[in-house]
Design an enzyme around this catalytic site. Structure first.
Site, short mmCIF file in Angstrom:
data_model
loop_
_atom_site.label_atom_id
_atom_site.label_comp_id
_atom_site.label_asym_id
_atom_site.label_seq_id
_atom_site.Cartn_x
_atom_site.Cartn_y
_atom_site.Cartn_z
CB SER A 87 9.25 -28.35 5.87
OG SER A 87 9.13 -28.87 4.58
CB THR A 189 11.07 -22.82 2.88
OG1 THR A 189 11.48 -22.82 4.23
CG2 THR A 189 10.27 -21.58 2.55
CB THR A 207 8.50 -22.20 5.84
OG1 THR A 207 9.30 -23.26 6.35
CG2 THR A 207 8.73 -20.98 6.69
NE ARG A 217 14.60 -20.22 12.82
CZ ARG A 217 14.36 -20.47 11.53
NH1 ARG A 217 13.14 -20.72 11.11
NH2 ARG A 217 15.34 -20.48 10.66
CB THR A 240 14.38 -23.38 0.32
OG1 THR A 240 14.00 -24.42 1.22
CG2 THR A 240 15.36 -23.94 -0.68
N GLY A 241 16.03 -23.27 3.02
CA GLY A 241 17.19 -23.71 3.81
C GLY A 241 17.24 -22.99 5.14
N1 GLY Z 1 13.92 -21.16 5.36
C1 GLY Z 1 13.01 -21.45 6.36
C2 GLY Z 1 13.44 -21.14 7.70
O1 GLY Z 1 14.62 -21.02 7.98
O2 GLY Z 1 12.59 -21.01 8.56
#
Ligand code: GLY
Length: 330
Positions: A87, A189, A207, A217, A240-241
């Site tokens: 990731s 991340t 990330t 995106r 993160t998330g």
């Molecule tokens: N937290 C990383 C993302 O949504 O790209």
């Protein structure tokens, strides 16, 4: 009289208010326990997830006398270069068109900030973000322009899609169903916060974003105040998330502002998760987690679901800790 006290005095006298000198001497920040210094807690490094190699590298960088900003960059580089981290950086899972696109940002103790979004073909996105901060008049660069800038700064182009992540993407293509995966491979991340021996703060976030996202995106990680915020007077936070939920609540800035108002890092992280969940209390299909530190070197962390952990190096000892979570008992 410093500038803040001068402004405060001026504003009060303009309102025709009189306040005793001792009350005036106590500014908002001076009376906030989050802004106190506690050298016993420095230096420290804290990062999202179980990333002992990255945190050790950051810690060693601090021990060698380098700055918190250097520690953040070197620590994050470890994960960016690890092909087994799916990731972040090299080996990060691609978008649904098979392209690995990176987001990263870095922030120093003076409030300077640098960021790259939708960066391709360069492993060390956080180092490019630092170059944006230090070598350009801008704070955020995107896509081809960011890549060209990186190359002009000496970064090498490299294909970031490993055989392993290519195979995972080809497997995903068979159904092509996009769903956020909670605690993807127990990893996501990397957000990292560091304090040097004097308590000077910096932070970073890097990330490859959500696996199999739509091409183009961008998540929270490179956006100041969402994936990361550092205020050397008060503290710092990182996320993160699922970035969409962090962006909607400007989570990291919110946490730092809550600490400025006197909340502990733990209370501030819990409130930031509450803000996300209040509008959708039954939605269980996504994860967000925060870590935060105040100027004293106190730590907070909270997530929506179980499964998140953070790594901390403090007082010469490294630990991986599982914080509380919103769905506990719900
Ligand atoms: N937290 C990383 C993302 O949504 O790209």
């Amino acid at each position: 009289m410093n500038r803040r006290k001068f402004l405060q005095n001026t504003a009060l006298s303009g309102l025709g208010l009189t306040v005793g000198t001792s009350a005036l001497a106590k500014t908002v920040s001076e009376s906030n326990p989050n802004t106190e210094i506690n050298k016993e807690n420095y230096p420290l490094v804290i990062a999202t997830w179980n990333v002992p190699n990255a945190v050790s590298k950051a810690w060693q960088t601090l021990q060698s006398g380098k700055s918190a900003l250097d520690a953040i960059e070197k620590g994050c580089n470890v994960e960016e270069e690890d092909p087994n981290n799916s990731s972040v950086g090299y080996g990060g899972l691609p978008d649904r068109d098979g392209r690995v696109t990176l987001d990263a940002c870095i922030m120093d103790e003076k409030g300077n900030y640098g960021s790259v979004v939708f960066l391709q073909n360069i492993v060390n996105a956080i180092s490019v973000a630092r170059k944006v901060m230090e070598e350009t008049p801008h704070v955020l660069m995107a896509g081809d322009g960011a890549e060209q800038f990186a190359v002009s700064q000496g970064f090498k182009r490299q294909n970031l899609l490993t055989e392993k992540s290519k195979q995972a993407w080809q497997e995903w293509l068979k159904k092509s169903e996009y769903k956020p995966v909670i605690n993807i491979e127990n990893h996501d991340t990397i957000g990292m916060l560091a304090m040097d021996k004097d308590g000077t703060l910096s932070g970073g976030c890097t990330t490859s974003g959500l696996a199999y996202k739509m091409h183009g995106r961008v998540g929270d990680s490179p956006i100041i105040g969402s994936g990361l915020f550092v205020d050397n007077e008060v503290g710092a936070a990182t996320a993160t998330g699922v970035g969409e939920e962090v962006l909607k609540t400007v989570g990291s800035f919110l946490i730092v502002e809550l600490m400025r108002q006197g909340k502990s890092p733990q209370q501030a992280c819990e409130e930031a998760v509450d803000r996300i969940m209040k509008k959708q209390p039954d939605r269980r299909d996504f994860q967000v987690a925060y870590i935060a530190v105040n100027k004293k070197g106190e730590i907070g962390s909270y997530s929506i679901h179980e499964g998140f952990s953070y790594t901390i190096y403090q007082n010469g000892e490294m630990k991986n800790i599982k914080p509380g979570f919103w769905f506990d008992g719900k």
